[in-house]
Design a protein around this motif. Sequence first.
Motif, PDB file in Angstrom:
ATOM      1  N   LEU B 112       0.867  -1.180   0.000  1.00 42.82           N
ATOM      2  CA  LEU B 112       0.000   0.000   0.000  1.00 42.82           C
ATOM      3  C   LEU B 112       0.898   1.222   0.000  1.00 42.82           C
ATOM      4  N   LEU B 113       0.399   2.317  -0.516  1.00 41.99           N
ATOM      5  CA  LEU B 113       1.168   3.556  -0.486  1.00 41.99           C
ATOM      6  C   LEU B 113       1.395   3.946   0.966  1.00 41.99           C
ATOM      7  N   SER B 114       2.620   4.292   1.291  1.00 38.74           N
ATOM      8  CA  SER B 114       2.928   4.693   2.655  1.00 38.74           C
ATOM      9  C   SER B 114       4.173   5.563   2.633  1.00 38.74           C
ATOM     10  N   PRO B 115       3.971   6.871   2.421  1.00 36.37           N
ATOM     11  CA  PRO B 115       5.106   7.783   2.289  1.00 36.37           C
ATOM     12  C   PRO B 115       6.067   7.697   3.483  1.00 36.37           C
ATOM     13  N   MET B 116       5.499   7.445   4.675  1.00 37.38           N
ATOM     14  CA  MET B 116       6.330   7.343   5.885  1.00 37.38           C
ATOM     15  C   MET B 116       7.351   6.206   5.764  1.00 37.38           C
ATOM     16  N   ASP B 117       6.944   5.100   5.122  1.00 38.77           N
ATOM     17  CA  ASP B 117       7.848   3.963   4.966  1.00 38.77           C
ATOM     18  C   ASP B 117       8.561   3.996   3.618  1.00 38.77           C
ATOM     19  N   VAL B 137     -12.476  -2.440 -19.494  1.00 37.09           N
ATOM     20  CA  VAL B 137     -12.713  -2.481 -18.051  1.00 37.09           C
ATOM     21  C   VAL B 137     -13.808  -1.476 -17.701  1.00 37.09           C
ATOM     22  N   SER B 138     -14.873  -1.965 -17.022  1.00 41.66           N
ATOM     23  CA  SER B 138     -15.984  -1.071 -16.719  1.00 41.66           C
ATOM     24  C   SER B 138     -15.954  -0.575 -15.281  1.00 41.66           C
ATOM     25  N   GLU B 139     -15.348  -1.388 -14.375  1.00 37.26           N
ATOM     26  CA  GLU B 139     -15.336  -0.981 -12.966  1.00 37.26           C
ATOM     27  C   GLU B 139     -14.090  -1.484 -12.260  1.00 37.26           C
ATOM     28  N   VAL B 140     -13.537  -0.617 -11.406  1.00 32.14           N
ATOM     29  CA  VAL B 140     -12.426  -1.014 -10.545  1.00 32.14           C
ATOM     30  C   VAL B 140     -12.922  -0.896  -9.106  1.00 32.14           C
ATOM     31  N   ILE B 141     -12.893  -2.025  -8.386  1.00 36.15           N
ATOM     32  CA  ILE B 141     -13.329  -2.032  -6.987  1.00 36.15           C
ATOM     33  C   ILE B 141     -12.102  -1.931  -6.097  1.00 36.15           C
ATOM     34  N   MET B 142     -12.004  -0.862  -5.312  1.00 37.12           N
ATOM     35  CA  MET B 142     -10.868  -0.713  -4.407  1.00 37.12           C
ATOM     36  C   MET B 142     -11.169  -1.486  -3.125  1.00 37.12           C
ATOM     37  N   ALA B 143     -10.502  -2.616  -2.961  1.00 32.22           N
ATOM     38  CA  ALA B 143     -10.752  -3.462  -1.785  1.00 32.22           C
ATOM     39  C   ALA B 143      -9.528  -3.506  -0.881  1.00 32.22           C
ATOM     40  N   THR B 144      -8.869  -2.361  -0.751  1.00 27.94           N
ATOM     41  CA  THR B 144      -7.759  -2.270   0.200  1.00 27.94           C
ATOM     42  C   THR B 144      -8.348  -2.193   1.615  1.00 27.94           C
ATOM     43  N   ASN B 145      -7.506  -2.475   2.605  1.00 28.43           N
ATOM     44  CA  ASN B 145      -7.985  -2.486   3.993  1.00 28.43           C
ATOM     45  C   ASN B 145      -8.502  -1.127   4.453  1.00 28.43           C
ATOM     46  N   PRO B 146      -9.456  -1.126   5.389  1.00 30.86           N
ATOM     47  CA  PRO B 146      -9.992   0.135   5.916  1.00 30.86           C
ATOM     48  C   PRO B 146      -9.054   0.766   6.930  1.00 30.86           C
ATOM     49  N   THR B 147      -7.808   1.029   6.491  1.00 29.61           N
ATOM     50  CA  THR B 147      -6.811   1.659   7.355  1.00 29.61           C
ATOM     51  C   THR B 147      -6.370   2.956   6.679  1.00 29.61           C
ATOM     52  N   VAL B 148      -5.511   3.711   7.345  1.00 31.19           N
ATOM     53  CA  VAL B 148      -5.034   4.966   6.772  1.00 31.19           C
ATOM     54  C   VAL B 148      -4.368   4.716   5.418  1.00 31.19           C
ATOM     55  N   GLU B 149      -3.441   3.727   5.379  1.00 30.41           N
ATOM     56  CA  GLU B 149      -2.744   3.436   4.129  1.00 30.41           C
ATOM     57  C   GLU B 149      -3.706   2.898   3.069  1.00 30.41           C
ATOM     58  N   GLU B 151      -6.904   3.505   2.750  1.00 31.29           N
ATOM     59  CA  GLU B 151      -7.720   4.619   2.277  1.00 31.29           C
ATOM     60  C   GLU B 151      -6.937   5.494   1.303  1.00 31.29           C
ATOM     61  N   ALA B 152      -5.714   5.826   1.714  1.00 33.98           N
ATOM     62  CA  ALA B 152      -4.881   6.707   0.903  1.00 33.98           C
ATOM     63  C   ALA B 152      -4.615   6.076  -0.460  1.00 33.98           C
ATOM     64  N   THR B 153      -4.319   4.788  -0.464  1.00 28.03           N
ATOM     65  CA  THR B 153      -4.040   4.084  -1.711  1.00 28.03           C
ATOM     66  C   THR B 153      -5.284   4.066  -2.594  1.00 28.03           C
ATOM     67  N   ALA B 154      -6.440   3.787  -1.967  1.00 28.50           N
ATOM     68  CA  ALA B 154      -7.693   3.736  -2.719  1.00 28.50           C
ATOM     69  C   ALA B 154      -8.000   5.086  -3.359  1.00 28.50           C
ATOM     70  N   SER B 155      -7.815   6.167  -2.590  1.00 26.58           N
ATOM     71  CA  SER B 155      -8.194   7.457  -3.170  1.00 26.58           C
ATOM     72  C   SER B 155      -7.169   7.921  -4.209  1.00 26.58           C
ATOM     73  N   TYR B 156      -5.892   7.553  -4.013  1.00 31.99           N
ATOM     74  CA  TYR B 156      -4.858   7.897  -4.997  1.00 31.99           C
ATOM     75  C   TYR B 156      -5.158   7.220  -6.340  1.00 31.99           C
ATOM     76  N   ILE B 157      -5.426   5.928  -6.277  1.00 29.58           N
ATOM     77  CA  ILE B 157      -5.693   5.171  -7.506  1.00 29.58           C
ATOM     78  C   ILE B 157      -6.990   5.656  -8.156  1.00 29.58           C
ATOM     79  N   SER B 158      -7.961   5.919  -7.300  1.00 29.03           N
ATOM     80  CA  SER B 158      -9.256   6.397  -7.797  1.00 29.03           C
ATOM     81  C   SER B 158      -9.095   7.695  -8.597  1.00 29.03           C
TER      82      SER B 158
END
Lengths: 199, 199
Positions: B112-117, B137-149, B151-158
Amino acid sequence: MAEYTPLPLILAAEQFARLPGIGMKTAQRLAYHVLNMQSADVEHFANTLISARESVRCCNVCQNFTEKETCVLCTDERRARAVICVVESPRDVTAIERAGGFDGSYHVLHGLLSPMDGTGPEQIRMKELMTRLSGDVSEVIMATNPTVEGEATASYISRLIKPMGIKVSRLAYGLPVGASLEFADDVTLVRAMENRNLI
Amino acid sequence: MAEYTPLPLILAAEQFARLPGIGMKTAQRLAYHVLNMQSADVEHFANTLISARESVRCCNVCQNFTEKETCVLCTDERRARAVICVVESPRDVTAIERAGGFDGSYHVLHGLLSPMDGTGPEQIRMKELMTRLSGDVSEVIMATNPTVEGEATASYISRLIKPMGIKVSRLAYGLPVGASLEFADDVTLVRAMENRNLI
Protein backbone atom coordinates in the motif's frame (compact mmCIF):
# COMPACT_ATOMS: atom_id res chain seq x y z
CA MET A 1 -6.00 -23.00 1.03
CA ALA A 2 -7.98 -22.89 -2.20
CA GLU A 3 -7.39 -24.72 -5.46
CA TYR A 4 -5.85 -21.66 -7.11
CA THR A 5 -3.16 -21.44 -4.42
CA PRO A 6 0.20 -22.52 -5.90
CA LEU A 7 1.21 -26.00 -4.66
CA PRO A 8 4.69 -24.95 -3.45
CA LEU A 9 3.02 -22.35 -1.24
CA ILE A 10 0.75 -25.01 0.27
CA LEU A 11 3.73 -27.34 0.82
CA ALA A 12 5.68 -24.57 2.55
CA ALA A 13 2.71 -23.85 4.82
CA GLU A 14 2.41 -27.55 5.66
CA GLN A 15 6.08 -27.64 6.65
CA PHE A 16 5.66 -24.65 8.96
CA ALA A 17 2.55 -26.25 10.47
CA ARG A 18 4.64 -29.24 11.57
CA LEU A 19 6.64 -27.02 13.93
CA PRO A 20 5.44 -27.06 17.55
CA GLY A 21 2.95 -24.32 18.45
CA ILE A 22 2.44 -23.23 14.83
CA GLY A 23 -1.17 -23.63 13.69
CA MET A 24 -2.31 -23.78 10.07
CA LYS A 25 -3.30 -20.09 10.00
CA THR A 26 0.12 -18.94 11.24
CA ALA A 27 1.82 -21.43 8.92
CA GLN A 28 0.05 -19.92 5.90
CA ARG A 29 1.04 -16.42 7.00
CA LEU A 30 4.67 -17.54 7.31
CA ALA A 31 4.58 -19.26 3.90
CA TYR A 32 3.27 -16.09 2.25
CA HIS A 33 5.98 -14.16 4.05
CA VAL A 34 8.67 -16.45 2.61
CA LEU A 35 7.45 -15.63 -0.92
CA ASN A 36 7.89 -11.94 -0.16
CA MET A 37 11.42 -12.41 1.17
CA GLN A 38 14.50 -11.93 -1.01
CA SER A 39 15.64 -15.24 -2.56
CA ALA A 40 19.01 -14.84 -0.88
CA ASP A 41 17.36 -14.40 2.52
CA VAL A 42 15.27 -17.53 2.06
CA GLU A 43 18.39 -19.50 1.16
CA HIS A 44 20.25 -18.08 4.14
CA PHE A 45 17.35 -19.03 6.44
CA ALA A 46 17.20 -22.55 5.01
CA ASN A 47 20.96 -23.07 5.20
CA THR A 48 21.13 -21.78 8.78
CA LEU A 49 18.66 -24.47 9.84
CA ILE A 50 20.51 -27.21 7.98
CA SER A 51 23.82 -26.09 9.38
CA ALA A 52 22.45 -25.88 12.93
CA ARG A 53 21.15 -29.43 12.64
CA GLU A 54 24.47 -30.64 11.19
CA SER A 55 26.98 -28.85 13.37
CA VAL A 56 25.29 -29.13 16.75
CA ARG A 57 25.76 -32.47 18.47
CA CYS A 58 25.27 -33.80 21.97
CA CYS A 59 28.13 -33.39 24.47
CA ASN A 60 29.80 -36.76 25.03
CA VAL A 61 29.51 -36.25 28.80
CA CYS A 62 26.28 -34.42 29.69
CA GLN A 63 24.43 -34.84 26.34
CA ASN A 64 23.59 -31.12 26.20
CA PHE A 65 23.75 -29.48 22.77
CA THR A 66 27.23 -28.30 21.80
CA GLU A 67 29.44 -27.76 18.77
CA LYS A 68 32.40 -29.51 20.38
CA GLU A 69 33.05 -33.07 21.54
CA THR A 70 32.60 -31.98 25.15
CA CYS A 71 30.52 -28.91 26.04
CA VAL A 72 31.67 -25.70 27.70
CA LEU A 73 30.01 -26.53 31.02
CA CYS A 74 31.58 -29.99 31.19
CA THR A 75 35.08 -28.65 30.48
CA ASP A 76 34.70 -25.79 32.99
CA GLU A 77 37.07 -26.61 35.89
CA ARG A 78 34.99 -24.53 38.30
CA ARG A 79 31.91 -26.77 38.00
CA ALA A 80 31.56 -29.53 40.59
CA ARG A 81 31.52 -32.89 38.86
CA ALA A 82 30.43 -34.74 41.97
CA VAL A 83 26.91 -33.31 41.66
CA ILE A 84 24.85 -34.13 38.57
CA CYS A 85 21.56 -32.37 37.85
CA VAL A 86 19.37 -34.54 35.59
CA VAL A 87 16.97 -32.67 33.27
CA GLU A 88 14.66 -33.52 30.43
CA SER A 89 15.92 -31.11 27.76
CA PRO A 90 18.64 -28.58 26.90
CA ARG A 91 16.14 -25.80 27.58
CA ASP A 92 15.95 -26.91 31.22
CA VAL A 93 19.73 -26.41 31.47
CA THR A 94 19.24 -22.87 30.18
CA ALA A 95 16.50 -22.25 32.76
CA ILE A 96 18.60 -23.47 35.71
CA GLU A 97 21.71 -21.60 34.52
CA ARG A 98 19.66 -18.44 34.07
CA ALA A 99 18.37 -18.76 37.64
CA GLY A 100 21.94 -19.20 38.89
CA GLY A 101 22.87 -20.82 42.20
CA PHE A 102 23.90 -24.20 40.82
CA ASP A 103 27.55 -24.94 40.13
CA GLY A 104 27.44 -28.69 39.55
CA SER A 105 27.18 -30.48 36.21
CA TYR A 106 24.17 -31.55 34.16
CA HIS A 107 22.82 -34.59 32.41
CA VAL A 108 20.26 -34.09 29.65
CA LEU A 109 17.96 -37.08 29.10
CA HIS A 110 16.43 -35.74 25.85
CA GLY A 111 13.05 -37.06 26.89
CA LEU A 112 11.12 -38.62 29.75
CA LEU A 113 9.93 -42.17 30.29
CA SER A 114 6.46 -42.50 28.84
CA PRO A 115 5.25 -46.08 28.28
CA MET A 116 2.10 -44.72 26.59
CA ASP A 117 4.24 -43.08 23.89
CA GLY A 118 6.61 -46.01 23.70
CA THR A 119 9.47 -44.12 25.35
CA GLY A 120 11.44 -46.55 27.50
CA PRO A 121 14.88 -46.21 29.14
CA GLU A 122 16.55 -47.04 25.79
CA GLN A 123 14.95 -44.03 24.09
CA ILE A 124 16.38 -41.51 26.55
CA ARG A 125 20.03 -40.95 27.58
CA MET A 126 19.88 -43.33 30.58
CA LYS A 127 22.84 -45.49 29.61
CA GLU A 128 25.04 -42.40 29.28
CA LEU A 129 23.94 -41.28 32.76
CA MET A 130 24.76 -44.65 34.33
CA THR A 131 28.28 -44.69 32.89
CA ARG A 132 28.96 -41.34 34.58
CA LEU A 133 28.06 -42.67 38.02
CA SER A 134 31.12 -44.81 38.53
CA GLY A 135 33.69 -42.91 40.57
CA ASP A 136 33.25 -39.80 42.63
CA VAL A 137 29.64 -38.74 42.06
CA SER A 138 28.16 -37.87 45.43
CA GLU A 139 24.67 -36.64 44.49
CA VAL A 140 22.23 -36.86 41.62
CA ILE A 141 19.55 -34.14 41.60
CA MET A 142 16.43 -35.19 39.68
CA ALA A 143 15.25 -31.93 38.08
CA THR A 144 12.66 -33.34 35.69
CA ASN A 145 9.36 -31.47 35.39
CA PRO A 146 6.72 -31.88 38.12
CA THR A 147 4.46 -33.86 35.77
CA VAL A 148 3.40 -37.51 35.66
CA GLU A 149 6.21 -38.42 33.24
CA GLY A 150 8.72 -36.26 35.12
CA GLU A 151 7.84 -37.96 38.41
CA ALA A 152 7.92 -41.45 36.93
CA THR A 153 11.31 -40.83 35.32
CA ALA A 154 12.72 -39.39 38.56
CA SER A 155 11.59 -42.32 40.66
CA TYR A 156 12.72 -44.89 38.07
CA ILE A 157 16.22 -43.42 37.91
CA SER A 158 16.30 -42.97 41.66
CA ARG A 159 15.58 -46.69 42.20
CA LEU A 160 18.50 -47.58 39.92
CA ILE A 161 20.99 -45.19 41.51
CA LYS A 162 20.26 -45.45 45.24
CA PRO A 163 21.67 -49.03 45.54
CA MET A 164 24.99 -47.62 44.28
CA GLY A 165 25.27 -45.58 47.49
CA ILE A 166 24.78 -42.26 45.70
CA LYS A 167 22.48 -39.63 47.22
CA VAL A 168 19.47 -38.90 44.99
CA SER A 169 17.43 -35.74 45.54
CA ARG A 170 14.38 -34.14 43.89
CA LEU A 171 13.61 -30.46 43.33
CA ALA A 172 11.32 -29.15 46.10
CA TYR A 173 7.60 -28.80 45.57
CA GLY A 174 5.89 -25.82 47.11
CA LEU A 175 4.34 -22.47 46.45
CA PRO A 176 5.92 -20.50 43.60
CA VAL A 177 7.59 -17.40 45.03
CA GLY A 178 5.28 -14.42 44.71
CA ALA A 179 2.18 -16.59 44.27
CA SER A 180 -0.96 -16.30 46.31
CA LEU A 181 -2.32 -19.16 48.49
CA GLU A 182 -5.78 -18.45 47.14
CA PHE A 183 -4.83 -19.46 43.61
CA ALA A 184 -2.51 -22.37 44.41
CA ASP A 185 -3.82 -25.77 43.31
CA ASP A 186 -4.62 -28.33 46.01
CA VAL A 187 -1.75 -30.70 45.27
CA THR A 188 0.80 -27.91 45.45
CA LEU A 189 -0.71 -26.63 48.69
CA VAL A 190 -0.61 -30.09 50.31
CA ARG A 191 3.04 -30.49 49.25
CA ALA A 192 3.90 -27.04 50.56
CA MET A 193 2.34 -27.96 53.89
CA GLU A 194 4.10 -31.34 54.09
CA ASN A 195 7.46 -29.84 53.25
CA ARG A 196 7.15 -26.89 55.61
CA ASN A 197 10.37 -25.66 57.18
CA LEU A 198 11.12 -24.35 60.66
CA ILE A 199 11.89 -20.64 60.66
CA MET B 1 20.62 -17.31 25.11
CA ALA B 2 23.66 -17.90 27.26
CA GLU B 3 27.32 -18.08 26.30
CA TYR B 4 27.35 -21.89 26.45
CA THR B 5 24.57 -22.10 23.83
CA PRO B 6 26.06 -23.33 20.52
CA LEU B 7 26.33 -20.49 18.00
CA PRO B 8 24.46 -22.31 15.18
CA LEU B 9 21.51 -22.71 17.56
CA ILE B 10 21.54 -18.98 18.30
CA LEU B 11 21.75 -18.19 14.57
CA ALA B 12 18.81 -20.50 13.82
CA ALA B 13 16.76 -18.81 16.55
CA GLU B 14 17.63 -15.39 15.13
CA GLN B 15 16.43 -16.49 11.70
CA PHE B 16 13.11 -17.70 13.11
CA ALA B 17 12.74 -14.45 15.06
CA ARG B 18 12.84 -12.49 11.79
CA LEU B 19 9.57 -14.10 10.68
CA PRO B 20 6.46 -12.02 11.36
CA GLY B 21 4.73 -12.73 14.66
CA ILE B 22 7.55 -14.94 15.97
CA GLY B 23 9.10 -13.54 19.16
CA MET B 24 12.53 -14.46 20.53
CA LYS B 25 11.07 -16.99 22.99
CA THR B 26 9.14 -18.85 20.29
CA ALA B 27 12.14 -18.59 17.94
CA GLN B 28 14.35 -20.32 20.50
CA ARG B 29 11.78 -23.06 21.00
CA LEU B 30 11.64 -23.61 17.23
CA ALA B 31 15.43 -23.66 16.94
CA TYR B 32 15.68 -26.31 19.66
CA HIS B 33 12.97 -28.26 17.86
CA VAL B 34 14.99 -28.21 14.63
CA LEU B 35 17.92 -29.84 16.45
CA ASN B 36 15.61 -32.64 17.56
CA MET B 37 14.27 -33.23 14.04
CA GLN B 38 15.72 -35.86 11.73
CA SER B 39 18.42 -34.39 9.46
CA ALA B 40 16.41 -35.45 6.41
CA ASP B 41 13.33 -33.63 7.71
CA VAL B 42 15.29 -30.44 8.30
CA GLU B 43 16.64 -30.61 4.76
CA HIS B 44 13.18 -31.26 3.38
CA PHE B 45 11.81 -28.28 5.32
CA ALA B 46 14.63 -26.03 4.11
CA ASN B 47 14.32 -27.15 0.49
CA THR B 48 10.54 -26.71 0.50
CA LEU B 49 11.00 -23.06 1.46
CA ILE B 50 13.67 -22.45 -1.17
CA SER B 51 11.59 -24.18 -3.84
CA ALA B 52 8.45 -22.23 -2.89
CA ARG B 53 10.38 -18.98 -3.22
CA GLU B 54 11.88 -20.06 -6.55
CA SER B 55 8.89 -21.62 -8.28
CA VAL B 56 6.16 -19.21 -7.25
CA ARG B 57 6.02 -16.03 -9.27
CA CYS B 58 3.53 -13.23 -9.81
CA CYS B 59 0.84 -13.70 -12.47
CA ASN B 60 1.66 -11.48 -15.46
CA VAL B 61 -1.91 -10.14 -15.42
CA CYS B 62 -3.20 -9.83 -11.84
CA GLN B 63 0.16 -10.17 -9.97
CA ASN B 64 -1.26 -12.81 -7.63
CA PHE B 65 1.08 -15.67 -6.69
CA THR B 66 1.09 -18.50 -9.22
CA GLU B 67 3.35 -21.19 -10.64
CA LYS B 68 2.40 -20.36 -14.23
CA GLU B 69 2.85 -17.31 -16.44
CA THR B 70 -0.81 -16.42 -15.98
CA CYS B 71 -2.74 -17.58 -12.92
CA VAL B 72 -5.74 -19.91 -12.77
CA LEU B 73 -8.17 -17.10 -11.99
CA CYS B 74 -6.97 -14.95 -14.89
CA THR B 75 -7.26 -17.82 -17.39
CA ASP B 76 -10.72 -18.84 -16.14
CA GLU B 77 -13.18 -17.94 -18.93
CA ARG B 78 -16.04 -17.64 -16.44
CA ARG B 79 -14.50 -14.70 -14.59
CA ALA B 80 -15.59 -11.24 -15.72
CA ARG B 81 -12.55 -9.30 -16.91
CA ALA B 82 -14.43 -6.03 -17.06
CA VAL B 83 -14.45 -5.80 -13.26
CA ILE B 84 -11.14 -5.60 -11.41
CA CYS B 85 -10.96 -5.90 -7.65
CA VAL B 86 -7.78 -4.24 -6.34
CA VAL B 87 -6.30 -5.69 -3.14
CA GLU B 88 -3.15 -5.26 -1.10
CA SER B 89 -1.95 -8.86 -0.89
CA PRO B 90 -2.54 -12.42 -2.18
CA ARG B 91 -4.10 -13.26 1.18
CA ASP B 92 -6.86 -10.73 0.46
CA VAL B 93 -7.67 -12.63 -2.75
CA THR B 94 -8.01 -15.79 -0.67
CA ALA B 95 -10.33 -14.00 1.78
CA ILE B 96 -12.63 -12.65 -0.95
CA GLU B 97 -12.66 -15.98 -2.82
CA ARG B 98 -13.46 -17.82 0.39
CA ALA B 99 -16.37 -15.47 1.04
CA GLY B 100 -17.67 -16.08 -2.51
CA GLY B 101 -20.01 -13.77 -4.39
CA PHE B 102 -17.37 -12.13 -6.59
CA ASP B 103 -16.80 -13.37 -10.13
CA GLY B 104 -14.62 -10.62 -11.56
CA SER B 105 -10.84 -10.52 -11.71
CA TYR B 106 -8.26 -9.28 -9.23
CA HIS B 107 -5.24 -7.04 -9.11
CA VAL B 108 -2.74 -7.53 -6.28
CA LEU B 109 -0.73 -4.41 -5.43
CA HIS B 110 1.73 -6.22 -3.11
CA GLY B 111 1.70 -3.29 -0.75
CA LEU B 112 0.00 0.00 0.00
CA LEU B 113 1.17 3.56 -0.49
CA SER B 114 2.93 4.69 2.66
CA PRO B 115 5.11 7.78 2.29
CA MET B 116 6.33 7.34 5.88
CA ASP B 117 7.85 3.96 4.97
CA GLY B 118 9.07 5.21 1.59
CA THR B 119 6.50 3.18 -0.35
CA GLY B 120 5.43 5.19 -3.39
CA PRO B 121 3.51 4.18 -6.52
CA GLU B 122 6.71 2.66 -8.00
CA GLN B 123 7.07 0.22 -5.10
CA ILE B 124 3.63 -1.33 -5.59
CA ARG B 125 2.12 -2.86 -8.75
CA MET B 126 0.48 0.37 -9.94
CA LYS B 127 2.01 0.38 -13.42
CA GLU B 128 0.74 -3.14 -14.06
CA LEU B 129 -2.75 -2.05 -12.98
CA MET B 130 -2.76 0.96 -15.30
CA THR B 131 -1.78 -1.14 -18.34
CA ARG B 132 -4.82 -3.35 -17.71
CA LEU B 133 -7.22 -0.43 -17.82
CA SER B 134 -7.05 0.21 -21.54
CA GLY B 135 -9.96 -1.48 -23.29
CA ASP B 136 -13.10 -2.91 -21.81
CA VAL B 137 -12.71 -2.48 -18.05
CA SER B 138 -15.98 -1.07 -16.72
CA GLU B 139 -15.34 -0.98 -12.97
CA VAL B 140 -12.43 -1.01 -10.54
CA ILE B 141 -13.33 -2.03 -6.99
CA MET B 142 -10.87 -0.71 -4.41
CA ALA B 143 -10.75 -3.46 -1.78
CA THR B 144 -7.76 -2.27 0.20
CA ASN B 145 -7.99 -2.49 3.99
CA PRO B 146 -9.99 0.14 5.92
CA THR B 147 -6.81 1.66 7.36
CA VAL B 148 -5.03 4.97 6.77
CA GLU B 149 -2.74 3.44 4.13
CA GLY B 150 -5.60 1.48 2.56
CA GLU B 151 -7.72 4.62 2.28
CA ALA B 152 -4.88 6.71 0.90
CA THR B 153 -4.04 4.08 -1.71
CA ALA B 154 -7.69 3.74 -2.72
CA SER B 155 -8.19 7.46 -3.17
CA TYR B 156 -4.86 7.90 -5.00
CA ILE B 157 -5.69 5.17 -7.51
CA SER B 158 -9.26 6.40 -7.80
CA ARG B 159 -8.04 9.88 -8.78
CA LEU B 160 -5.90 8.36 -11.53
CA ILE B 161 -8.58 6.09 -12.93
CA LYS B 162 -11.73 8.23 -12.81
CA PRO B 163 -10.60 10.60 -15.61
CA MET B 164 -10.39 7.53 -17.88
CA GLY B 165 -14.16 7.16 -17.61
CA ILE B 166 -13.98 3.97 -15.57
CA LYS B 167 -16.26 3.51 -12.56
CA VAL B 168 -14.30 3.24 -9.30
CA SER B 169 -15.96 1.84 -6.18
CA ARG B 170 -14.90 1.16 -2.60
CA LEU B 171 -15.93 -1.67 -0.29
CA ALA B 172 -18.77 -0.56 2.01
CA TYR B 173 -18.11 0.52 5.57
CA GLY B 174 -20.64 -0.46 8.19
CA LEU B 175 -21.37 -2.75 11.08
CA PRO B 176 -19.81 -6.21 10.81
CA VAL B 177 -22.60 -8.78 10.45
CA GLY B 178 -23.40 -10.31 13.84
CA ALA B 179 -21.77 -7.44 15.74
CA SER B 180 -23.41 -5.44 18.47
CA LEU B 181 -24.01 -1.67 18.23
CA GLU B 182 -22.78 -1.29 21.78
CA PHE B 183 -19.26 -2.42 20.90
CA ALA B 184 -18.95 -0.76 17.49
CA ASP B 185 -16.36 2.01 17.35
CA ASP B 186 -17.56 5.55 16.70
CA VAL B 187 -16.15 5.90 13.19
CA THR B 188 -17.77 2.66 12.06
CA LEU B 189 -21.07 3.69 13.60
CA VAL B 190 -21.02 7.09 11.87
CA ARG B 191 -20.25 5.40 8.53
CA ALA B 192 -23.01 2.84 9.05
CA MET B 193 -25.45 5.68 9.72
CA GLU B 194 -24.31 7.70 6.67
CA ASN B 195 -24.53 4.69 4.37
CA ARG B 196 -27.90 3.51 5.66
CA ASN B 197 -30.14 1.83 3.09
CA LEU B 198 -33.91 1.99 2.57
CA ILE B 199 -35.62 -1.29 3.46
